[in-house]
Write a protein that holds these residues in place. Structure first.
Motif, short mmCIF file in Angstrom:
data_model
loop_
_atom_site.label_atom_id
_atom_site.label_comp_id
_atom_site.label_asym_id
_atom_site.label_seq_id
_atom_site.Cartn_x
_atom_site.Cartn_y
_atom_site.Cartn_z
N HIS A 10 10.76 14.28 45.40
CA HIS A 10 11.39 15.23 44.50
C HIS A 10 10.68 15.33 43.14
O HIS A 10 11.28 15.69 42.15
CB HIS A 10 12.87 14.86 44.30
CG HIS A 10 13.64 14.83 45.57
ND1 HIS A 10 13.75 15.93 46.39
CD2 HIS A 10 14.33 13.82 46.18
CE1 HIS A 10 14.49 15.61 47.46
NE2 HIS A 10 14.84 14.34 47.35
N GLY A 11 9.40 15.01 43.09
CA GLY A 11 8.64 15.13 41.86
C GLY A 11 8.10 16.53 41.67
O GLY A 11 8.53 17.49 42.32
N TYR A 12 7.11 16.65 40.81
CA TYR A 12 6.62 17.97 40.44
C TYR A 12 5.91 18.67 41.60
O TYR A 12 5.99 19.90 41.73
CB TYR A 12 5.67 17.86 39.24
CG TYR A 12 5.32 19.18 38.62
CD1 TYR A 12 6.30 19.99 38.05
CD2 TYR A 12 4.00 19.64 38.61
CE1 TYR A 12 5.98 21.22 37.49
CE2 TYR A 12 3.67 20.87 38.04
CZ TYR A 12 4.67 21.65 37.49
OH TYR A 12 4.36 22.87 36.94
N GLU A 13 5.23 17.92 42.47
CA GLU A 13 4.59 18.55 43.62
C GLU A 13 5.63 19.17 44.54
O GLU A 13 5.44 20.29 45.05
CB GLU A 13 3.74 17.52 44.40
CG GLU A 13 2.50 17.07 43.67
CD GLU A 13 1.58 18.23 43.32
OE1 GLU A 13 1.36 19.10 44.20
OE2 GLU A 13 1.08 18.28 42.18
N TYR A 14 6.73 18.47 44.75
CA TYR A 14 7.86 19.01 45.52
C TYR A 14 8.38 20.27 44.85
O TYR A 14 8.63 21.30 45.49
CB TYR A 14 8.96 17.96 45.63
CG TYR A 14 10.36 18.51 45.80
CD1 TYR A 14 10.83 18.89 47.05
CD2 TYR A 14 11.21 18.65 44.70
CE1 TYR A 14 12.11 19.40 47.20
CE2 TYR A 14 12.49 19.17 44.84
CZ TYR A 14 12.94 19.54 46.10
OH TYR A 14 14.20 20.05 46.24
N PHE A 15 8.54 20.22 43.52
CA PHE A 15 9.07 21.35 42.76
C PHE A 15 8.16 22.57 42.92
O PHE A 15 8.64 23.69 43.15
CB PHE A 15 9.17 20.95 41.28
CG PHE A 15 9.76 22.02 40.40
CD1 PHE A 15 11.12 22.25 40.39
CD2 PHE A 15 8.95 22.79 39.59
CE1 PHE A 15 11.67 23.24 39.58
CE2 PHE A 15 9.48 23.78 38.78
CZ PHE A 15 10.85 24.00 38.77
N LYS A 16 6.86 22.37 42.84
CA LYS A 16 5.92 23.49 42.98
C LYS A 16 6.04 24.14 44.37
O LYS A 16 6.00 25.37 44.48
CB LYS A 16 4.48 23.02 42.74
CG LYS A 16 4.18 22.68 41.29
CD LYS A 16 2.69 22.55 41.04
CE LYS A 16 2.09 21.36 41.74
NZ LYS A 16 0.66 21.16 41.37
N ALA A 33 -0.27 20.68 32.74
CA ALA A 33 0.39 20.00 31.62
C ALA A 33 1.22 20.98 30.80
O ALA A 33 2.36 20.70 30.42
CB ALA A 33 -0.66 19.31 30.74
N GLN A 34 0.65 22.15 30.57
CA GLN A 34 1.32 23.17 29.77
C GLN A 34 2.56 23.71 30.49
O GLN A 34 3.64 23.82 29.91
CB GLN A 34 0.34 24.30 29.49
CG GLN A 34 0.82 25.35 28.52
CD GLN A 34 -0.28 26.39 28.28
OE1 GLN A 34 -0.92 26.86 29.21
NE2 GLN A 34 -0.50 26.73 27.03
N MET A 35 2.41 24.03 31.77
CA MET A 35 3.52 24.59 32.53
C MET A 35 4.62 23.56 32.76
O MET A 35 5.81 23.86 32.65
CB MET A 35 3.01 25.14 33.86
CG MET A 35 4.08 25.84 34.68
SD MET A 35 4.89 27.20 33.80
CE MET A 35 3.58 28.43 33.83
N LYS A 36 4.23 22.35 33.09
CA LYS A 36 5.22 21.29 33.34
C LYS A 36 6.03 21.02 32.08
O LYS A 36 7.25 20.80 32.14
CB LYS A 36 4.53 20.02 33.82
CG LYS A 36 5.50 18.92 34.26
CD LYS A 36 4.72 17.76 34.87
CE LYS A 36 5.68 16.69 35.37
NZ LYS A 36 6.46 16.06 34.28
N ARG A 37 5.39 21.06 30.93
CA ARG A 37 6.09 20.85 29.66
C ARG A 37 7.14 21.95 29.43
O ARG A 37 8.26 21.67 29.02
CB ARG A 37 5.07 20.82 28.52
CG ARG A 37 5.67 20.46 27.16
CD ARG A 37 4.58 20.10 26.17
NE ARG A 37 3.60 21.16 26.00
CZ ARG A 37 2.33 21.08 26.41
NH1 ARG A 37 1.89 19.97 27.00
NH2 ARG A 37 1.49 22.09 26.22
N ARG A 38 6.77 23.19 29.73
CA ARG A 38 7.73 24.29 29.58
C ARG A 38 8.92 24.14 30.52
O ARG A 38 10.07 24.34 30.13
CB ARG A 38 7.02 25.63 29.86
CG ARG A 38 6.06 26.06 28.78
CD ARG A 38 5.37 27.37 29.14
NE ARG A 38 6.30 28.48 29.26
CZ ARG A 38 6.74 29.19 28.24
NH1 ARG A 38 6.34 28.92 27.01
NH2 ARG A 38 7.58 30.20 28.44
N ILE A 39 8.63 23.76 31.76
CA ILE A 39 9.71 23.61 32.75
C ILE A 39 10.61 22.44 32.40
O ILE A 39 11.84 22.54 32.47
CB ILE A 39 9.10 23.45 34.15
CG1 ILE A 39 8.43 24.76 34.58
CG2 ILE A 39 10.17 23.04 35.16
CD1 ILE A 39 7.55 24.64 35.79
#
Length: 265
Positions: A10-16, A33-39
């Motif tokens: 359930h980490g960011y790879e799952y989210f993508k 880095a930029q997109m993950k920070r916004r999300i």
């Protein structure tokens, strides 16, 4: 703890992967880095813990889903943004295109956001052509901003750079906002379009895509610039933002006219 099975599932790879299925938006093509920070900021705003719980909310809450799409597509725009560039457009590029291709130009405003850019194109072209000859194909990933663009209502700060004669001719004040005239709106056709996966229009004389690809990975930018090149007719021009450049323009086949205009020979 970081690295456990739950994080892997359930980490960011799952989210993508889930976002690609839900929206068709490939977050792998954006700078991570930029997109993950916004999300992460958006998730924190709703006091949600975990990407899996946020995905559940996006599936079940329409308002939250639309907020997410609008937020990550980074809609920042204004009329005549970087006015010096538009001066070149008005005085040099447009007359050159008309001389080469005639009065019925095929123009695509890609990632058009709230409509400031395609409407600016209409205004710039109106110096040289009657509105009846102007047709702009304008696209964006976000249907909410397209709806706002069709409305044509803007805060005063958005139209600050519009030349005064055009502002007086084509805008009407409504309270603290300004509405663009119906005759200008009629020159622009808005549609949803994903630059990363949808087919591109063909035989364009002018493509305008500014201040959007700076958020993409280098691989995604290269793919888009190559598709733009194929979309242009011979002698057609690509107009990009002041902070952007096509590093490998010669390899793709572009002729660099100046810092922000690239031509297909």
């Amino acid at each position: 703890m970081p690295g456990n099975i739950s994080d892997l599932l359930h980490g960011y790879e799952y989210f993508k992967r889930e976002i690609l299925t839900l929206t068709g938006i490939d977050l792998s093509s954006y700078k991570e880095a930029q997109m993950k920070r916004r999300i992460d900021t958006l998730i924190s705003k709703h006091k949600i813990v975990g990407y899996d719980k946020y995905i559940y909310c996006l599936r079940t809450d329409k308002a939250m889903f639309e907020e997410f799409v609008n937020y990550i597509t980074i809609n920042v725009s204004e009329f005549y943004r970087d006015s010096d560039q538009w001066k070149v457009m008005e005085d040099k590029a447009v007359p050159e295109l008309i001389a080469r291709f005639g009065r019925n130009l095929r123009i695509w405003s890609a990632a058009c956001s709230t409509g400031d850019e395609p409407y600016s194109l209409v205004l710039a072209l109106s110096r040289h052509l009657p509105l009846a000859n102007i047709r702009i194909h304008a696209t964006d990933l976000d249907k909410q901003v397209i709806a706002r663009a069709r409305t044509g209502l803007y805060p005063e700060k958005s139209i600050t750079a519009v030349p005064l004669d055009l502002k007086n001719k084509y805008f009407r004040r409504e309270g603290d906002s300004y509405r663009i005239s119906n005759e200008v709106k009629a020159c622009v056709e808005f549609r949803e379009h994903n630059l990363l996966k949808d087919p591109y229009p063909a035989e364009c004389h002018l493509i305008v895509c500014r201040n959007v690809l700076i958020y993409f990975t280098e691989e995604a930018k290269d793919a888009v610039f190559r598709k733009f090149f194929k979309s242009l007719t011979g002698g057609g021009i690509l107009f990009i933002g002041s902070s952007e450049q096509i590093i490998n323009h010669k390899e793709i086949g572009y002729f660099r006219k100046n810092a922000f205009y690239y031509q297909r020979p």
